[in-house]
Enzyme design. Structure first.
Site, PDB file in Angstrom:
ATOM      1  N   ASP A 117      -7.895  -7.371   0.637  1.00 51.18           N
ATOM      2  CA  ASP A 117      -6.966  -7.495   1.772  1.00 51.18           C
ATOM      3  C   ASP A 117      -7.669  -6.982   3.018  1.00 51.18           C
ATOM      4  O   ASP A 117      -8.469  -6.025   2.925  1.00 51.18           O
ATOM      5  CB  ASP A 117      -5.696  -6.659   1.524  1.00 51.18           C
ATOM      6  CG  ASP A 117      -5.897  -5.211   1.975  1.00 51.18           C
ATOM      7  OD1 ASP A 117      -6.422  -4.419   1.165  1.00 51.18           O
ATOM      8  OD2 ASP A 117      -5.565  -4.898   3.141  1.00 51.18           O
ATOM      9  N   CYS A 146     -13.393 -28.099   8.706  1.00 50.00           N
ATOM     10  CA  CYS A 146     -12.098 -27.513   8.341  1.00 50.00           C
ATOM     11  C   CYS A 146     -10.983 -28.539   8.474  1.00 50.00           C
ATOM     12  O   CYS A 146     -10.972 -29.331   9.426  1.00 50.00           O
ATOM     13  CB  CYS A 146     -11.812 -26.317   9.257  1.00 50.00           C
ATOM     14  SG  CYS A 146     -10.234 -25.503   8.912  1.00 50.00           S
ATOM     15  N   CYS A 153      -7.389 -27.358  13.363  1.00 52.44           N
ATOM     16  CA  CYS A 153      -8.580 -28.202  13.495  1.00 52.44           C
ATOM     17  C   CYS A 153      -8.242 -29.684  13.516  1.00 52.44           C
ATOM     18  O   CYS A 153      -8.991 -30.486  14.092  1.00 52.44           O
ATOM     19  CB  CYS A 153      -9.565 -27.895  12.371  1.00 52.44           C
ATOM     20  SG  CYS A 153     -10.319 -26.268  12.581  1.00 52.44           S
ATOM     21  N   HIS A 172      -5.938 -20.964  11.692  1.00 58.61           N
ATOM     22  CA  HIS A 172      -7.280 -21.379  11.263  1.00 58.61           C
ATOM     23  C   HIS A 172      -7.978 -20.296  10.445  1.00 58.61           C
ATOM     24  O   HIS A 172      -8.529 -20.555   9.371  1.00 58.61           O
ATOM     25  CB  HIS A 172      -8.166 -21.752  12.460  1.00 58.61           C
ATOM     26  CG  HIS A 172      -9.599 -21.899  12.042  1.00 58.61           C
ATOM     27  ND1 HIS A 172     -10.102 -23.045  11.462  1.00 58.61           N
ATOM     28  CD2 HIS A 172     -10.606 -20.990  12.044  1.00 58.61           C
ATOM     29  CE1 HIS A 172     -11.369 -22.841  11.131  1.00 58.61           C
ATOM     30  NE2 HIS A 172     -11.706 -21.607  11.465  1.00 58.61           N
ATOM     31  N   ASP A 231       0.864  -1.165   0.000  1.00 57.64           N
ATOM     32  CA  ASP A 231       0.000   0.000   0.000  1.00 57.64           C
ATOM     33  C   ASP A 231       0.911   1.228   0.000  1.00 57.64           C
ATOM     34  O   ASP A 231       2.073   1.147   0.388  1.00 57.64           O
ATOM     35  CB  ASP A 231      -0.915  -0.007   1.240  1.00 57.64           C
ATOM     36  CG  ASP A 231      -2.087   0.945   1.064  1.00 57.64           C
ATOM     37  OD1 ASP A 231      -2.957   0.969   1.934  1.00 57.64           O
ATOM     38  OD2 ASP A 231      -2.115   1.672   0.042  1.00 57.64           O
ATOM     39  N   CYS A 279      -7.624 -27.633   8.533  1.00 56.14           N
ATOM     40  CA  CYS A 279      -6.375 -26.925   8.805  1.00 56.14           C
ATOM     41  C   CYS A 279      -5.602 -27.603   9.929  1.00 56.14           C
ATOM     42  O   CYS A 279      -6.138 -28.461  10.642  1.00 56.14           O
ATOM     43  CB  CYS A 279      -6.660 -25.459   9.167  1.00 56.14           C
ATOM     44  SG  CYS A 279      -7.123 -25.174  10.891  1.00 56.14           S
TER      45      CYS A 279
HETATM   46  O1  2YO Z   1      -8.396   4.630  -0.096  1.00 57.63           O
HETATM   47  C1  2YO Z   1      -7.406   3.934   0.226  1.00 57.63           C
HETATM   48  N1  2YO Z   1      -6.206   4.145  -0.383  1.00 57.63           N
HETATM   49  C2  2YO Z   1      -5.126   3.424  -0.048  1.00 57.63           C
HETATM   50  N2  2YO Z   1      -5.174   2.434   0.905  1.00 57.63           N
HETATM   51  C3  2YO Z   1      -6.332   2.175   1.560  1.00 57.63           C
HETATM   52  C4  2YO Z   1      -6.362   1.187   2.564  1.00 57.63           C
HETATM   53  C5  2YO Z   1      -7.556   0.957   3.226  1.00 57.63           C
HETATM   54  N3  2YO Z   1      -7.885   0.115   4.276  1.00 57.63           N
HETATM   55  C6  2YO Z   1      -9.194   0.388   4.518  1.00 57.63           C
HETATM   56  N4  2YO Z   1      -9.911  -0.162   5.500  1.00 57.63           N
HETATM   57  C7  2YO Z   1      -9.279  -1.006   6.490  1.00 57.63           C
HETATM   58  C8  2YO Z   1     -10.348  -1.165   7.517  1.00 57.63           C
HETATM   59  N5  2YO Z   1      -9.930  -2.151   8.482  1.00 57.63           N
HETATM   60  C9  2YO Z   1     -11.102  -3.008   8.743  1.00 57.63           C
HETATM   61  C10 2YO Z   1     -10.832  -3.984   9.854  1.00 57.63           C
HETATM   62  C11 2YO Z   1     -10.328  -3.276  11.114  1.00 57.63           C
HETATM   63  C12 2YO Z   1      -9.140  -2.379  10.795  1.00 57.63           C
HETATM   64  C13 2YO Z   1      -9.418  -1.433   9.663  1.00 57.63           C
HETATM   65  N6  2YO Z   1      -9.734   1.278   3.695  1.00 57.63           N
HETATM   66  C14 2YO Z   1      -8.731   1.673   2.885  1.00 57.63           C
HETATM   67  C15 2YO Z   1      -8.704   2.646   1.882  1.00 57.63           C
HETATM   68  C16 2YO Z   1      -7.492   2.894   1.229  1.00 57.63           C
HETATM   69 ZN    ZN Z   2      -9.396 -24.960  10.943  1.00 60.01          ZN
END
Ligand code: 2YO
Ligand code: ZN
Length: 381
Positions: free
Chosen positions: A275, A313, A318, A344, A102, A315
């Site tokens: 991701d 599962c 498990c 897991h 990223d 894995c």
């Molecule tokens: O607009 C983005 N440009 C570059 N990288 C990014 C990474 C990002 N990651 C997320 N969200 C991650 C949310 N995550 C969800 C689970 C808990 C921790 C945070 N939005 C994003 C937008 C972007």
């Molecule tokens: Zn498992």
């Protein structure tokens, strides 16, 4: 299995071959400098050059294809120049499959005490020691190239939610100008540069940003600006109106998403790559994803439960450990508990993607989608 789509032998770097579609869902292959990626794919998040609690061998055993690294974190510590001197990120972390990085913008806004935004770039103080840093499209490309990343993300501005129309328009225009500078600065021929579409939660602005970003010829495109605190239904509603309008013969990557339900809904809308820290993060907090819904391992009912986390599962966790033992490890704060729960959850996410790929390839995606949504939506225990 993934071999059913034929050989990837003579695919060129960056080539994206769509083997089968069903509605908006696609079964495809993306060729990178570190090998082919079978899509739909979930990428394990390895922010600081490690997918927390797992070795690269365990990642591979769980079916992991791509690991994600972060420009922001690695720039601050240990520094991309050090990693480059050590032979690049693949060698440094002993992961020899594809790596996507990223670009750092999102992390600056979500982690550091931001000092100053300008046309040039972002000045900020490190969340580690308060030292001052500056990242620009050019600096972000330099960092990702030094890391030896296979898929490099353009330096963008990820707008917070909610945002006014004026803020969205201003921000996506900057993201477009920064995309042009990212493309000019990304000179590493082994790396694939992906553009990032912004536009907030407004369909009109999303389509405008989509038009701007996809007017730049690139090997892949991402949807950014989601999973930033918006009500999740807004993303679910927007995706079917945006994803299918992205270039059909280029990979579509939805950044930062999501739960198993989110992945199924997004694949159905035409997304290829994902991701998210959810499977690794919630594992360390005792939340386990299974084919029968979510399990909270700390529940008293599991105190003498000799069964596996998930009877469906296969894995390592498990096959070898009981809920009773994993509950004991969690309550004792044992490191092995984090490791076994993470193994897991990552295995579950990778198996979900493998089954999705097979379902699309065999023309039974709709049935698989509905079966998953029924299983996952069920109340968690
Ligand atoms: O607009 C983005 N440009 C570059 N990288 C990014 C990474 C990002 N990651 C997320 N969200 C991650 C949310 N995550 C969800 C689970 C808990 C921790 C945070 N939005 C994003 C937008 C972007
Ligand atoms: Zn498992």
């Amino acid at each position: 299995s993934d071999m059913s789509v034929g050989t990837t032998a003579n695919m060129k770097l960056g080539e994206f071959k769509v083997h089968k579609t069903e509605g908006n869902a696609r079964r495809a292959t993306l060729m990178t400098a570190h090998g082919p990626v079978q899509t739909p794919v979930f990428m394990a998040v390895g922010t600081k050059a490690t997918v927390k609690a797992m070795t690269p061998e365990e990642l591979k055993d769980c079916g992991t294809q791509v690991v994600l690294g972060n420009t922001y974190h690695l720039h601050l510590r240990p520094g991309e120049k050090t990693i480059k001197k050590m032979g690049g990120l693949h060698k440094f972390m002993n992961w020899h499959g594809p790596i996507l990085t990223d670009s750092g913008g999102f992390q600056v806004f979500s982690l550091s005490n931001l000092r100053k935004m300008s046309e040039e770039g972002v000045e900020f103080r490190s969340h580690l020691d308060g030292a001052k840093y500056f990242i620009s499209p050019e600096k972000s490309m330099e960092i990702q190239m030094d890391l030896g990343s296979d898929i490099i993300m353009a330096f963008d501005e990820c707008l917070q939610y909610p945002a006014t129309d004026a803020e969205i328009e201003k921000s996506m225009a900057l993201t477009y100008r920064w995309l042009l500078r990212s493309k000019a600065a990304m000179t590493r021929k082994e790396s694939l540069l992906f553009g990032i579409v912004q536009g907030g939660l407004s369909l009109e602005h999303r389509l405008k940003s989509l038009e701007q970003v996809t007017s730049v010829d690139l090997p892949g495109y991402a949807l950014g600006g989601f999973s930033v605190g918006e009500p999740i239904h807004l993303m679910h509603e927007l995706l079917p109106n945006v994803a299918p309008k992205m270039p059909a013969h280029k990979p579509r990557y939805l950044m930062g998403v999501g739960t198993p339900t989110d992945l199924i809904i997004a694949i159905d809308a035409g997304i290829d790559m994902f991701d998210c820290v959810i499977p690794t993060r919630v594992a360390r907090n005792g939340t386990i994803y299974t084919w029968q819904g979510k399990v909270s391992i700390k529940r008293t009912e599991y105190r003498e439960d000799d069964s596996a986390l998930d009877p469906e599962c296969d894995c390592y966790t498990c096959k070898n450990y009981s809920k009773a033992y994993l509950r004991h490890l969690f309550l004792s704060g044992e490191i092995l508990g984090s490791r076994l729960n993470t193994i897991h959850n990552i295995h579950f996410y990778m198996k979900l993607m493998e089954k999705a790929r097979e379902a699309i390839a065999e023309g039974r995606w709709a049935q698989f989608r509905d079966d998953c949504l029924t299983r996952f939506v069920k109340k968690s225990k």
